[in-house]
Design an enzyme around this catalytic site. Structure first.
Site, PDB file in Angstrom:
ATOM      1  NE  ARG A 153      -2.834   8.581  -6.462  1.00 56.19           N
ATOM      2  CZ  ARG A 153      -1.728   8.889  -6.981  1.00 56.19           C
ATOM      3  NH1 ARG A 153      -0.916   9.708  -7.306  1.00 56.19           N
ATOM      4  NH2 ARG A 153      -1.233   7.417  -7.340  1.00 56.19           N
TER       5      ARG A 153
ATOM      6  CB  SER B  35      -2.615  -1.683  -1.868  1.00 57.46           C
ATOM      7  OG  SER B  35      -2.658  -0.819  -2.856  1.00 57.46           O
TER       8      SER B  35
ATOM      9  CG  ASP C   7       0.348  -0.695  -2.713  1.00 56.92           C
ATOM     10  OD1 ASP C   7       0.589  -2.117  -2.497  1.00 56.92           O
ATOM     11  OD2 ASP C   7       0.430  -0.112  -1.386  1.00 56.92           O
TER      12      ASP C   7
HETATM   13  C1  GLC Z   1      -1.218  -4.177   3.200  1.00 58.12           C
HETATM   14  C2  GLC Z   1      -2.209  -4.608   1.935  1.00 58.12           C
HETATM   15  C3  GLC Z   1      -0.658  -4.770   0.492  1.00 58.12           C
HETATM   16  C4  GLC Z   1       0.037  -3.108   0.507  1.00 58.12           C
HETATM   17  C5  GLC Z   1       0.406  -2.991   1.630  1.00 58.12           C
HETATM   18  C6  GLC Z   1       0.808  -0.916   1.458  1.00 58.12           C
HETATM   19  O1  GLC Z   1       0.142  -4.357   3.147  1.00 58.12           O
HETATM   20  O2  GLC Z   1      -1.818  -6.570   2.402  1.00 58.12           O
HETATM   21  O3  GLC Z   1      -0.807  -5.441  -0.450  1.00 58.12           O
HETATM   22  O4  GLC Z   1       0.667  -3.559  -0.888  1.00 58.12           O
HETATM   23  O5  GLC Z   1      -0.439  -2.749   2.189  1.00 58.12           O
HETATM   24  O6  GLC Z   1      -0.126  -0.370   0.542  1.00 58.12           O
END
Ligand code: GLC
Length: 503
Positions: free
Chosen positions: A108, A177, A230
């Site tokens: 996004r 993330s 995230d």
């Molecule tokens: C995976 C990623 C992590 C993220 C999570 C949720 O575990 O390694 O960084 O926060 O997914 O998206």
């Protein structure tokens, strides 16, 4: 003549007997098969059981691992990554900020015009773009080029009501993330790809540099003011509205949590003292492991056949990317060993990830008397037709077991964090200065499609958190959906870490 009649009578009696014997033997066989189906279900149920006793062990293991991960680099499977976010948004932020949110199947772009304490979010706009699947397994440069292109298109469409201060460069918060070893709030390198991303390179590269290079290729001039996970974005986004937010959890494609930690508890942190005496820690709890976790042979197989064997063990038991596939694996075994779907194993059942978590959520929550939704999904996704009601019930039961285990384990993780920061009523240590612990309200901000779109999962999670905390403490803790907080949270963090802040 009589002899012939007798002969016929004897022959037909023999046929009738044989037919009856066949029916009986089929019945016995099918009863045997049915018992085998139930046996497989029961075995799964007992291997994946999450009694409160076991969950308490998981709570304690989480707390212990958190300590170990904070004490030294590599001290635990929990990375406990420093976010360098030491000033969370307060509500006073002003100006135009952008955010980019990458980490699932979509990414996004977002812009927000902030109006300070009074005006808050004056206006915001976002666009969601799917990531072409070939880019998820391509090169780092191709992925970042695609993102930068979409971002520059979005920036070009900036209309009235959005205005950077004159002479100031536009600033961006980047929600990325994946596990990142940060070196400051606006830089860090990728530790590994997760959640089905299998980019050929990128590991070890500076994420912000990759983005800047790609933006340059697009002729886009913009500064990345904050690079955040995230979970950290969600925490910041929720904290903007509510000061009680101490923890953020993502339950989506992947799962993870972050929380606010006292600076002195982070022994491995050797930078200058954080401004507020605390820092947000990205736990990367997806990689948590403990012998107390109820692992089954299906989990072992799923892990062994995954893109990242031996990694993200907690995530593989909990998150949206995997729940559907655990159900598929148990159904496959039932089809193979107890002919649950007839003599032949439906070929689709062999396909990894064909049954997705939204499918199991729909089947699990089918309220129709004849479980019509279950039948529809079995047919459309797995090509299985004409399932008797009792078979559909088994499928629902299985979805329930898998979702319940995931939700209860996530709850134990949450309570482990609350325990670590002294907000679970059991300890006096670990609290931030001035924090009274008991009686102090604590909010856990949740985001992610699994939590948002799977009401039964959500219900299990909330009930279990309350059970583990006990009535008195549970009254002080709220677990709340903070939808899409991570994008806006990154924009807010760009604002609270803006280069123009002291100017
Ligand atoms: C995976 C990623 C992590 C993220 C999570 C949720 O575990 O390694 O960084 O926060 O997914 O998206």
């Amino acid at each position: 003549m009589t002899r012939i009649v007798v002969g016929i009578a004897v022959a037909s009696a023999a046929v009738a007997c044989a037919a009856a014997a066949y029916v009986v033997s089929r019945r016995i066989r099918s009863r045997k098969h049915w018992n085998r189906t139930l046996g497989i279900l029961q075995e799964f149920q007992s291997e994946s059981a999450t009694s409160l006793f076991r969950l308490r062990q998981v709570v304690d293991a989480m707390t212990v691992e958190m300590h170990a991960g904070l004490a030294s680099e590599g001290g635990s499977k929990l990375k406990m990554l420093l976010s360098y976010v030491d000033n969370l948004p307060t509500g006073d932020e002003e100006g135009l900020y952008y955010a980019l949110d990458l980490g699932g199947t979509n990414f996004r772009v977002l812009r927000v015009q902030l109006g300070g304490r009074e005006g808050r979010v004056l206006r915001q706009e976002y666009e969601e773009v799917p990531i072409p699947s070939q880019l998820m397994v391509g090169s780092n440069e191709d992925l970042f080029d695609y993102i930068a292109l979409e971002l520059s298109r979005f920036v070009e469409s900036e209309g009235d009501g959005y205005h950077p201060k004159s002479g100031q460069e536009r600033e961006l918060g980047f929600t990325f993330s994946f596990p990142v070893k940060q070196t400051s709030v606006d830089s860090g390198y990728l530790i590994k790809w997760t959640k089905g991303f299998a980019i050929s390179d990128g590991v070890g590269k500076d994420v912000v540099q990759s983005l800047h290079d790609a933006m340059k290729r697009q002729g886009l001039d913009m500064r990345v003011a904050a690079l955040v996970n995230d979970t950290v974005g969600t925490l910041a986004g929720a904290r903007y509205w509510n000061e009680d937010v101490m923890v953020a959890v993502i339950l989506g494609t992947g799962t993870n949590a972050c929380y606010v930690e006292r600076a002195e508890a982070i022994t491995k942190y050797q930078g200058e003292s954080p401004k507020s005496g605390s820092m947000v820690i990205n736990m990367e709890w997806g990689n948590f492991w403990s012998s107390h976790l109820p692992k089954t042979t299906y989990d072992e197989d799923l892990d062994g056949e995954s893109l990242n064997p031996g990694e993200q063990g907690f995530e593989k038991m909990i998150s949206g990317m995997y729940l559907g596939d655990i159900v598929r694996r148990v159904l496959l075994r039932m089809a193979q060993e107890s002919f649950l779907f007839g003599g032949e194993v439906p070929t689709n059942l062999y396909k990894p990830f064909v049954l997705r978590t939204p499918d199991i959520s729909t089947m699990h929550q089918d309220e129709t008397a004849d479980l019509r939704e279950v039948a529809r999904i079995l047919k459309s996704v797995l090509g299985i037709v004409n399932t008797p009601l009792k078979v559909r019930k088994i499928v629902v039961e299985l979805c329930d077991l898998v979702a319940e285990r995931g939700a209860r384990l996530a709850s134990a993780g949450i309570v482990g964090i609350l325990k670590k920061i002294g907000r679970d009523g059991s300890t006096t240590g670990g609290r931030l200065k001035g924090d009274q612990g008991k009686g102090r309200r604590t909010m856990v901000a949740m985001d992610g499609g699994l939590y948002e779109h799977y009401p039964k999962f959500r219900k299990y999670l909330q009930e279990t958190v309350a059970n583990l905390l006990g009535e008195e403490m549970a009254a002080n803790v709220t677990v709340e959906l903070s939808k899409d907080g991570s994008g806006i949270g990154a924009a807010l963090l760009a604002a609270s870490h803006s280069q123009y802040l002291n100017a």
